[in-house]
Motif scaffolding. Structure first.
Motif, PDB file in Angstrom:
ATOM      1  N   PRO A  42      53.463 -24.116   5.261  1.00 39.63           N
ATOM      2  CA  PRO A  42      52.843 -24.301   4.137  1.00 39.63           C
ATOM      3  C   PRO A  42      53.676 -25.508   3.431  1.00 39.63           C
ATOM      4  O   PRO A  42      54.915 -25.647   3.616  1.00 39.63           O
ATOM      5  N   ARG A  62      45.085 -29.694   0.986  1.00 39.31           N
ATOM      6  CA  ARG A  62      44.152 -28.765   1.482  1.00 39.31           C
ATOM      7  C   ARG A  62      42.926 -29.142   2.240  1.00 39.31           C
ATOM      8  O   ARG A  62      42.525 -28.664   3.305  1.00 39.31           O
ATOM      9  N   VAL A  66      46.283 -27.861   5.171  1.00 39.99           N
ATOM     10  CA  VAL A  66      47.572 -27.459   4.856  1.00 39.99           C
ATOM     11  C   VAL A  66      47.395 -26.436   3.726  1.00 39.99           C
ATOM     12  O   VAL A  66      46.759 -26.556   2.771  1.00 39.99           O
ATOM     13  N   THR A  67      48.482 -25.237   3.891  1.00 39.77           N
ATOM     14  CA  THR A  67      48.517 -24.193   2.922  1.00 39.77           C
ATOM     15  C   THR A  67      49.289 -24.763   1.804  1.00 39.77           C
ATOM     16  O   THR A  67      50.366 -24.979   2.010  1.00 39.77           O
ATOM     17  N   VAL A  68      48.853 -24.679   0.497  1.00 47.32           N
ATOM     18  CA  VAL A  68      49.675 -25.114  -0.577  1.00 47.32           C
ATOM     19  C   VAL A  68      50.230 -24.150  -1.517  1.00 47.32           C
ATOM     20  O   VAL A  68      49.506 -22.914  -1.797  1.00 47.32           O
ATOM     21  N   VAL A  69      51.584 -23.991  -1.680  1.00 46.85           N
ATOM     22  CA  VAL A  69      52.110 -22.828  -2.335  1.00 46.85           C
ATOM     23  C   VAL A  69      52.721 -23.208  -3.464  1.00 46.85           C
ATOM     24  O   VAL A  69      53.088 -24.504  -3.945  1.00 46.85           O
ATOM     25  N   ASP A  78      56.589 -14.983  -0.407  1.00 52.78           N
ATOM     26  CA  ASP A  78      55.775 -14.746   0.781  1.00 52.78           C
ATOM     27  C   ASP A  78      56.253 -14.102   2.016  1.00 52.78           C
ATOM     28  O   ASP A  78      55.667 -14.681   2.935  1.00 52.78           O
ATOM     29  N   LEU A  83      58.912 -23.461   4.809  1.00 50.27           N
ATOM     30  CA  LEU A  83      58.155 -24.620   4.198  1.00 50.27           C
ATOM     31  C   LEU A  83      57.933 -25.866   5.466  1.00 50.27           C
ATOM     32  O   LEU A  83      58.815 -26.011   5.838  1.00 50.27           O
TER      33      LEU A  83
END
Length: 450
Positions: A42, A62, A66-69, A78, A83
């Protein structure tokens, strides 16, 4: 070409020995492969001040899968996932006090950054600041990024992209490049965007349908450039001297390209090439000036022949061929890209290479001077400046010289020809329309030079 020390340092016994002796342990870098995800984990996206790019960056990532945190998640909520990248939008800086927010975001996130992780800072250029305090804060980011790049381990990189107001549409291509495996050996660099609007592209084959010329394509870095441009969809016109004809034909046949034997220093080389490109290919989309030679000697012992031959191949030929393409109607297609290969030596200098360093520095001056004219044509011209790249030529160096040269950078290893090729391919893409008149060092953040 294997890096024996890196391989040893990452082996079971090598890891133990290097830790005990306090020796560096170069990482296996994450390099691009077709079909590879943009990031292996992420991405944390945050801001310092009221940045204007955070939402855009989140949407771009996105869209790329890609996972955005958020920063809160990056602190550990999480479950401890590593990362893949940290992106800081620092366009909201008003003064030095706002830099504390950059520290507050980056410091804890560094503990969560995975192998070959990416740190990318986005900011406004200091030159457009409203006053000294804001200019100071913006300029401070360069020091922060260059220093952080020296602190990262495990193949991590940190870079800075300056995005003036109005240049937001140009951000997508550079964002994807710096976060991807294509930028494995690009570290501690600063890139400034313009407001040019990029054309759409297929990110798997961004050069599909394009015609690309590569000089010095018979071997080494030139052959790697030809292969990567072909992989990305281009039909490659591979150019080299007639004496390299057999190797040149082999490279061209391998990639389904066209081989052209040409002495680029000949008086009529530029017009001949321009005429041939129009006749056979309807013009050219990408021109890569890669051909170069060395004739090393201390200046006090250097004869005129050594000086003149290096200038003729490395600099004058680029000037003459580019001018011929500009002067010949239809030679350069709309949205054309010209990329010149400079060198770290042209930035930092190198003992015994006054001729070579002068020629490579001259390329940088050429690119910067021509950038406005190219912009008027909807085209771009940029340069790459390789550092220590592992090639057949460097393999013949004495072991001590080779080891010192390859370790004096933040990534503690030499780059590969493909690293130079990937950066050139990025600058050749339609998505790089907002990158013009820039010099990108492909040197692992060498400790030599700026």
């Amino acid at each position: 070409m294997s890096d024996w020390y890196r391989d040893f340092a990452n082996s079971g016994v090598g890891t133990t020995i290097t830790k005990q002796l306090g020796l560096p342990r170069p990482a296996q870098l994450r390099r691009y492969e077709p079909g590879q995800p943009l990031l292996p984990g992420p991405a944390l996206v945050g801001s310092a001040g009221q940045g204007r790019l955070r939402d855009q960056v989140t949407a771009l990532l996105r869209d790329a899968g890609v996972t955005v945190v958020s920063p809160v998640v990056a602190d550990g909520d999480d479950g401890g996932a590593k990362l893949g990248a940290v992106v800081l939008d620092a366009t909201g800086l008003t003064g030095p006090g706002d830099l504390a927010a950059a520290h507050d975001l980056l410091a804890p996130a560094m503990k969560r950054l995975g192998a070959s992780g990416r740190v990318l800072v986005l900011a406004d250029p200091p030159a457009t600041a409203e006053g000294p305090a804001q200019a100071a804060a913006r300029q401070a980011l360069e020091g922060l990024v260059r220093s952080l790049a020296k602190e990262l381990r495990n193949g991590g990189t940190a870079n800075l992209v300056l995005v003036p107001e109005g240049a937001e549409p140009a951000l997508g291509g550079p964002l994807r490049f710096f976060l991807s495996g294509r930028a494995a050996y690009v570290d501690g660099q600063v890139l400034t965007l313009t407001g040019a609007t990029p054309a759409s592209q297929d990110d798997e084959r961004p050069l599909a349908g394009k015609v690309a010329v590569v000089t010095g394509a018979a071997r080494g870095i030139g052959a790697a450039i030809a292969r990567v441009l072909s992989r990305d969809g281009a039909h490659v016109v591979a150019v080299d001297v007639p004496a390299a004809g057999e190797q040149l034909a082999s490279v061209a046949n391998e990639i389904g390209g066209t081989a052209v034997a040409l002495d680029i220093t000949a008086d009529d080389a530029g017009p001949r090439l321009a005429t041939q490109l129009i006749a056979r290919h309807g013009g050219v989309d990408v021109v890569v000036h890669n051909a170069g030679i060395t004739r090393d000697k201390l200046l006090v012992n250097m004869d005129a022949a050594r000086w003149n031959s290096v200038m003729a191949v490395n600099l004058q030929a680029q000037l003459d061929i580019t001018q011929a393409l500009l002067d010949t109607d239809g030679a350069l297609k709309p949205g054309a890209r010209v990329v010149s290969v400079s060198s770290q030596s042209g930035i930092a200098g190198n003992r015994g290479q006054t001729n070579y360093a002068a020629s490579k520095a001259g390329i940088i001056g050429m690119v910067r001077a021509w950038a406005p004219e190219f912009a008027e044509r909807g085209a771009t011209i940029n340069a790459v400046a390789p550092g220590f790249i592992v090639t057949e030529m460097t393999a013949t160096m004495p072991l001590g010289t080779r080891e010192v040269g390859s370790r004096l950078n933040s990534l503690q290893q030499g780059g590969l020809p493909v690293d130079v090729a990937e950066t050139i391919a990025f600058l050749a893409q339609p998505a790089s329309a907002g990158v013009n008149g820039q010099v990108v060092r492909v040197c692992g953040q060498s400790l030599l030079g700026a």
